[in-house]
Design a protein around this motif. Structure first.
Motif, PDB file in Angstrom:
ATOM      1  N   CYS A 144       0.815  -1.212   0.000  1.00 62.21           N
ATOM      2  CA  CYS A 144       0.000   0.000   0.000  1.00 62.21           C
ATOM      3  C   CYS A 144       0.851   1.265   0.000  1.00 62.21           C
ATOM      4  CB  CYS A 144      -0.923   0.018   1.221  1.00 62.21           C
ATOM      5  SG  CYS A 144      -1.919   1.536   1.352  1.00 62.21           S
ATOM      6  N   PHE A 145       0.514   2.183  -0.871  1.00 62.90           N
ATOM      7  CA  PHE A 145       1.017   3.549  -0.796  1.00 62.90           C
ATOM      8  C   PHE A 145      -0.154   4.385  -0.291  1.00 62.90           C
ATOM      9  CE2 PHE A 145       2.388   7.723  -1.864  1.00 62.90           C
ATOM     10  CZ  PHE A 145       3.770   7.690  -1.957  1.00 62.90           C
ATOM     11  N   PRO A 146      -0.062   4.943   0.925  1.00 63.64           N
ATOM     12  CA  PRO A 146      -1.238   5.586   1.537  1.00 63.64           C
ATOM     13  C   PRO A 146      -1.528   6.984   0.987  1.00 63.64           C
ATOM     14  CG  PRO A 146       0.622   5.705   3.033  1.00 63.64           C
ATOM     15  CD  PRO A 146       1.090   4.912   1.845  1.00 63.64           C
ATOM     16  N   ASP A 147      -1.778   7.032  -0.300  1.00 62.03           N
ATOM     17  CA  ASP A 147      -2.179   8.257  -0.981  1.00 62.03           C
ATOM     18  C   ASP A 147      -2.918   7.830  -2.240  1.00 62.03           C
ATOM     19  OD1 ASP A 147      -2.383  10.951  -1.907  1.00 62.03           O
ATOM     20  OD2 ASP A 147      -0.529  11.447  -0.876  1.00 62.03           O
ATOM     21  N   VAL A 148      -3.333   8.775  -3.061  1.00 67.10           N
ATOM     22  CA  VAL A 148      -4.099   8.417  -4.252  1.00 67.10           C
ATOM     23  C   VAL A 148      -3.248   7.634  -5.247  1.00 67.10           C
ATOM     24  CG1 VAL A 148      -5.798  10.265  -4.130  1.00 67.10           C
ATOM     25  CG2 VAL A 148      -3.617  10.674  -5.284  1.00 67.10           C
TER      26      VAL A 148
ATOM     27  N   THR B  51       4.360   1.573   2.457  1.00 69.55           N
ATOM     28  CA  THR B  51       5.557   2.387   2.312  1.00 69.55           C
ATOM     29  C   THR B  51       5.191   3.785   2.812  1.00 69.55           C
ATOM     30  OG1 THR B  51       7.256   3.242   0.823  1.00 69.55           O
ATOM     31  CG2 THR B  51       5.051   2.984  -0.109  1.00 69.55           C
ATOM     32  N   ILE B  52       5.978   4.277   3.751  1.00 62.69           N
ATOM     33  CA  ILE B  52       5.627   5.528   4.445  1.00 62.69           C
ATOM     34  C   ILE B  52       6.669   6.575   4.081  1.00 62.69           C
ATOM     35  CG2 ILE B  52       4.879   6.515   6.632  1.00 62.69           C
ATOM     36  CD1 ILE B  52       4.816   3.626   7.746  1.00 62.69           C
ATOM     37  N   GLN B  53       6.311   7.427   3.132  1.00 62.30           N
ATOM     38  CA  GLN B  53       7.237   8.390   2.557  1.00 62.30           C
ATOM     39  C   GLN B  53       7.142   9.772   3.175  1.00 62.30           C
ATOM     40  OE1 GLN B  53       9.520   7.606  -0.049  1.00 62.30           O
ATOM     41  NE2 GLN B  53       8.911   5.530   0.500  1.00 62.30           N
ATOM     42  N   TYR B  54       5.979  10.084   3.786  1.00 60.93           N
ATOM     43  CA  TYR B  54       5.738  11.461   4.216  1.00 60.93           C
ATOM     44  C   TYR B  54       4.844  11.450   5.453  1.00 60.93           C
ATOM     45  CZ  TYR B  54       4.271  16.413   3.711  1.00 60.93           C
ATOM     46  OH  TYR B  54       4.015  17.755   3.923  1.00 60.93           O
TER      47      TYR B  54
ATOM     48  N   THR C  48      -2.609   9.769   8.715  1.00 60.20           N
ATOM     49  CA  THR C  48      -4.032   9.461   8.890  1.00 60.20           C
ATOM     50  C   THR C  48      -4.558   8.597   7.747  1.00 60.20           C
ATOM     51  OG1 THR C  48      -4.609  11.607   7.916  1.00 60.20           O
ATOM     52  CG2 THR C  48      -4.579  11.461  10.322  1.00 60.20           C
ATOM     53  N   ASN C  49      -3.920   8.667   6.576  1.00 61.95           N
ATOM     54  CA  ASN C  49      -4.329   7.792   5.474  1.00 61.95           C
ATOM     55  C   ASN C  49      -4.024   6.329   5.792  1.00 61.95           C
ATOM     56  OD1 ASN C  49      -4.324  10.470   4.180  1.00 61.95           O
ATOM     57  ND2 ASN C  49      -4.656   9.310   2.300  1.00 61.95           N
ATOM     58  N   ILE C  50      -2.984   6.087   6.571  1.00 66.53           N
ATOM     59  CA  ILE C  50      -2.687   4.719   6.993  1.00 66.53           C
ATOM     60  C   ILE C  50      -3.852   4.180   7.821  1.00 66.53           C
ATOM     61  CG2 ILE C  50      -1.185   3.318   8.469  1.00 66.53           C
ATOM     62  CD1 ILE C  50       1.115   5.237   7.657  1.00 66.53           C
ATOM     63  N   LEU C  51      -4.355   5.012   8.732  1.00 67.91           N
ATOM     64  CA  LEU C  51      -5.496   4.576   9.549  1.00 67.91           C
ATOM     65  C   LEU C  51      -6.741   4.395   8.695  1.00 67.91           C
ATOM     66  CD1 LEU C  51      -5.049   6.646  12.836  1.00 67.91           C
ATOM     67  CD2 LEU C  51      -4.001   4.488  12.126  1.00 67.91           C
ATOM     68  N   GLN C  52      -6.899   5.229   7.657  1.00 65.27           N
ATOM     69  CA  GLN C  52      -8.030   5.067   6.742  1.00 65.27           C
ATOM     70  C   GLN C  52      -7.992   3.702   6.066  1.00 65.27           C
ATOM     71  OE1 GLN C  52      -7.409   6.443   2.906  1.00 65.27           O
ATOM     72  NE2 GLN C  52      -9.532   6.977   2.413  1.00 65.27           N
ATOM     73  N   VAL C  53      -6.806   3.309   5.584  1.00 59.05           N
ATOM     74  CA  VAL C  53      -6.675   2.021   4.894  1.00 59.05           C
ATOM     75  C   VAL C  53      -6.985   0.864   5.842  1.00 59.05           C
ATOM     76  CG1 VAL C  53      -4.994   0.460   3.821  1.00 59.05           C
ATOM     77  CG2 VAL C  53      -5.070   2.872   3.147  1.00 59.05           C
TER      78      VAL C  53
ATOM     79  N   GLU D 132       8.267   5.558  15.964  1.00 59.67           N
ATOM     80  CA  GLU D 132       7.570   5.588  17.243  1.00 59.67           C
ATOM     81  C   GLU D 132       6.191   6.244  17.224  1.00 59.67           C
ATOM     82  OE1 GLU D 132       8.871   3.775  20.283  1.00 59.67           O
ATOM     83  OE2 GLU D 132       9.263   3.045  18.255  1.00 59.67           O
ATOM     84  N   PRO D 133       5.953   7.349  16.505  1.00 58.95           N
ATOM     85  CA  PRO D 133       4.589   7.887  16.487  1.00 58.95           C
ATOM     86  C   PRO D 133       3.557   6.901  15.942  1.00 58.95           C
ATOM     87  CG  PRO D 133       6.143   9.542  15.729  1.00 58.95           C
ATOM     88  CD  PRO D 133       6.901   8.247  15.828  1.00 58.95           C
ATOM     89  N   LEU D 134       4.013   5.931  15.129  1.00 61.12           N
ATOM     90  CA  LEU D 134       3.109   4.945  14.528  1.00 61.12           C
ATOM     91  C   LEU D 134       3.201   3.576  15.203  1.00 61.12           C
ATOM     92  CD1 LEU D 134       3.762   5.760  10.751  1.00 61.12           C
ATOM     93  CD2 LEU D 134       1.707   6.326  12.059  1.00 61.12           C
ATOM     94  N   ALA D 135       3.949   3.484  16.291  1.00 62.76           N
ATOM     95  CA  ALA D 135       4.243   2.181  16.901  1.00 62.76           C
ATOM     96  C   ALA D 135       2.988   1.399  17.288  1.00 62.76           C
ATOM     97  CB  ALA D 135       5.137   2.371  18.133  1.00 62.76           C
ATOM     98  N   ASP D 136       1.963   2.075  17.741  1.00 61.81           N
ATOM     99  CA  ASP D 136       0.754   1.386  18.203  1.00 61.81           C
ATOM    100  C   ASP D 136      -0.043   0.762  17.059  1.00 61.81           C
ATOM    101  OD1 ASP D 136       1.324   2.074  20.786  1.00 61.81           O
ATOM    102  OD2 ASP D 136      -0.034   3.790  20.850  1.00 61.81           O
TER     103      ASP D 136
END
Length: 619
Positions: A42-46, A110-113, A118-123, A154-158
């Motif tokens: 997943c690329f969490p954008d359009v 893949t987390i580029q930015y 929040t798009n990660i949570l959307q997916v 760490e901000p995304l660890a949970d």
């Protein structure tokens, strides 16, 4: 026949339905009954942005070379489809099979930015996968994160079961083989994650514990089990010639942001700019062999039908065989209507000569990235570029027929003073003066200079990781100074000025250097409606401010204070090769305005020289 996950009625009601139907040229179809592992990348954008990302193309091709793995793609649905999927309870699906993502073994992001968090949570949400890793069961996919943002995960660890630290060509198959073994033995998710944590480069956040001091800084960070590593080592590919690279990348149905063949000529950078995270993360520099590039260029153009090829690198001018690959492409593409794109070039005589051969001068503009307006600030950031270099390059460009120049700068850099800020306007004026010194009959119309400033964000694993950020008011005040000074210039009508949004920058800074406590703020912001924060039309700063207030998070602590060398930083448990001692030394040299030579001029002892068995140029 493959059945689409969305009905014709829904597809006709949304913007750009081709984002969601799959079946593009070179996409990979397999029989899901004949594979052991299903992976959704997943690329969490359009779709248009995700399809432009080279990393996913490489890993998609790599995974699908194995008969026992089927790798598919998934992107964030745009807001129109997001609304429909929630109303009609349609689960998020992968493009190739159109099957629900929840049915897969792995969901890899893949987390580029930072502004895509929040798009990660959307997916996850649309897939029916619990947002918190602690709430997932044996029925849920293993959720993995990779990419540059995972160098502070760490901000995304949970929200993640695993983070992959490094380049995917190295250890991913070891992870897949371990999973096959556990799947065959019907062992638990918990057992798999525990053993996965022993694989180099694999970080399982649930197996590490953080404690904090009374002042809010980190007191300790350690694994909860004695048999997993305390330090996660970045994984890199040393031989970038004899490794995975797609000869037949997927061709999108609609125009992507970068709708072209992308040929990665090297990884890493020798320059050592102190603000640049990528320049530190991807050391040491590794070049691809010229013969390999020639072969892949011809094959990829043939297999895709693209009419443009781009040479990808952090600093293309530093590729030792640049003349060879460029001259080959010019010769091969002549008369075929194929454009050659050369990003990340330093503007020198060779580069200008090359661009004059491959670009339509009337339609193109040249891009310079001085980054700072004064020589003092360029020394602070170790840019390795003098005003003389900039003026000589622009002068040669104007003499060659160009009349459009784009200049990129940063505001809010460490030690910045008023004269450094005004220097941005002064430099633009000097470039304009250079143009109008050319005899009128030799000019190519009116000179057009576009000055753009972004606001500086200190990133992990750079010498500026200890630096404070500017406040919202300070950022805007500095942009006003540049704008006002430009308007006072003689050639103001030839200079246009753009600047970035200060509120987005502050939030990016919070997410870039935050710790685990930021996760609850991200979750709260998403629950309150934050989505597509990287897009100005969908970014709502008030949602984030409210989320920060509700979760007790302050910019004062995370953005506006200077860190000390004895503070444990949230990402200190990761080893990228470049040593902390080197970064500390570079921070001190920055404050003194001392330039560190690039890798070709002499080894600076960063640690990347021998990391992973690598070598530097002087070897």
């Amino acid at each position: 026949m493959r059945k689409l996950a969305l009905s014709d009625e829904i597809l006709l009601s949304i913007e750009k339905p081709a984002r969601y139907i799959g079946n593009e040229v070179n996409s990979v179809m397999k029989d899901k009954e004949q594979v052991d592992i299903r992976v959704a990348f997943c690329f969490p954008d359009v779709y248009e942005i995700g399809m432009s990302h080279l990393g996913i193309q490489i890993l998609y091709d790599m995974f699908n070379q194995r008969d026992d793995i089927w790798c598919e793609r998934v992107y964030s649905p745009w807001t129109d489809l997001d609304k429909v999927m929630r109303e009609k309870h349609i689960p998020l699906f992968a493009l190739e099979s159109q099957d629900p993502v929840k049915e897969f073994d792995f969901l890899c992001f893949t987390i580029q930015y930072e502004m895509c968090y929040t798009n990660i949570l959307q997916v996850l949400d649309l897939s029916g996968i619990p947002l918190l890793a602690s709430e997932r069961t044996e029925e849920d996919p293993i959720v993995i994160g990779g990419g540059p943002c995972t160098y502070n995960p760490e901000p995304l660890a949970d929200f993640f079961d695993i983070f992959y630290i490094g380049e995917g060509e190295t250890e991913y198959f070891h992870l897949m083989d371990l999973y096959k073994e556990y799947k065959a033995k019907s062992l638990s998710r918990k057992e798999f994650l525990h053993d996965a944590a022993k694989i180099p480069g694999i970080y399982v956040p649930s197996l590490y514990e953080v404690t904090y001091k009374e002042d809010g800084t980190i007191e300790s960070f350690a694994p909860v089990c004695s048999d997993i590593p305390a330090v996660i080592e970045k994984q890199i590919v040393m031989d970038v010639t004899d490794t995975y690279y797609p000869k037949a990348p997927v061709v999108p149905f609609i125009r992507a942001t970068q709708d072209r063949v992308v040929l990665e000529i090297q990884r890493g950078c020798i320059r050592g700019c102190r603000f640049c995270q990528a320049g530190m993360l991807y050391r040491p520099l590794r070049e691809r062999d010229l013969s390999m590039l020639k072969d892949y260029a011809i094959t990829m153009l043939k297999n895709t039908g693209h009419e443009e090829i781009s040479l990808s690198s952090l600093s293309s001018s530093d590729y030792s065989e640049l003349a060879g690959i460029v001259n080959f492409l010019i010769e091969h593409c002549e008369g075929q209507g194929i454009n050659i794109s050369l990003p990340s070039l330093r503007i020198d005589a060779f580069s200008l000569d090359v661009m004059s051969k491959v670009q339509d001068i009337k339609k193109s503009s040249l891009t310079f990235a001085p980054e700072a307006g004064s020589q003092r600030m360029r020394n602070v950031i170790n840019k390795g570029l003098t005003e003389e270099d900039i003026l000589r390059g622009s002068g040669e460009a104007f003499a060659g027929g160009w009349n459009k120049v784009k200049l990129y700068f940063m505001l809010g850099l460490p030690t910045e003073e008023d004269e450094d800020i005004k220097g941005i306007a002064y430099l633009a004026e000097k470039i304009a003066e250079h143009y109008y010194e050319i005899p009128k009959d030799q000019r190519n119309g009116k000179c057009q200079i576009t000055v753009s400033t972004s606001f500086f964000v200190p990133k992990p694993f750079t010498p500026f990781q200890w630096a404070p950020m500017n406040t919202h008011e300070e950022f805007l005040g500095k942009a006003y100074t540049v704008n006002h000074t430009i308007k006072d210039q003689l050639n103001k009508k030839s200079i246009k000025y753009n600047w970035h949004e200060a509120d987005v920058t502050l939030l990016e800074g919070l997410l870039a250097r935050g710790d685990r406590r930021i996760g609850r703020t991200i979750l709260k912001a998403y629950e309150n409606g934050a989505l597509y924060d990287a897009w100005s039309e969908t970014f709502h700063y008030d949602i984030w401010l409210k989320a920060m207030e509700e979760t007790g998070i302050s910019y004062d602590f995370y953005n506006f204070r200077t860190r000390t060398f004895d503070e444990i930083l949230p990402w200190d448990f990761i080893h990228i090769g470049v040593t902390r001692k080197f970064l500390e030394r570079e921070w001190e040299r920055a404050k003194q305005g001392i330039v560190t030579p690039n890798c070709r001029q002499g080894c600076s002892g960063c640690g990347g020289r021998s990391y992973g068995g690598g070598v530097c140029y002087e070897d």
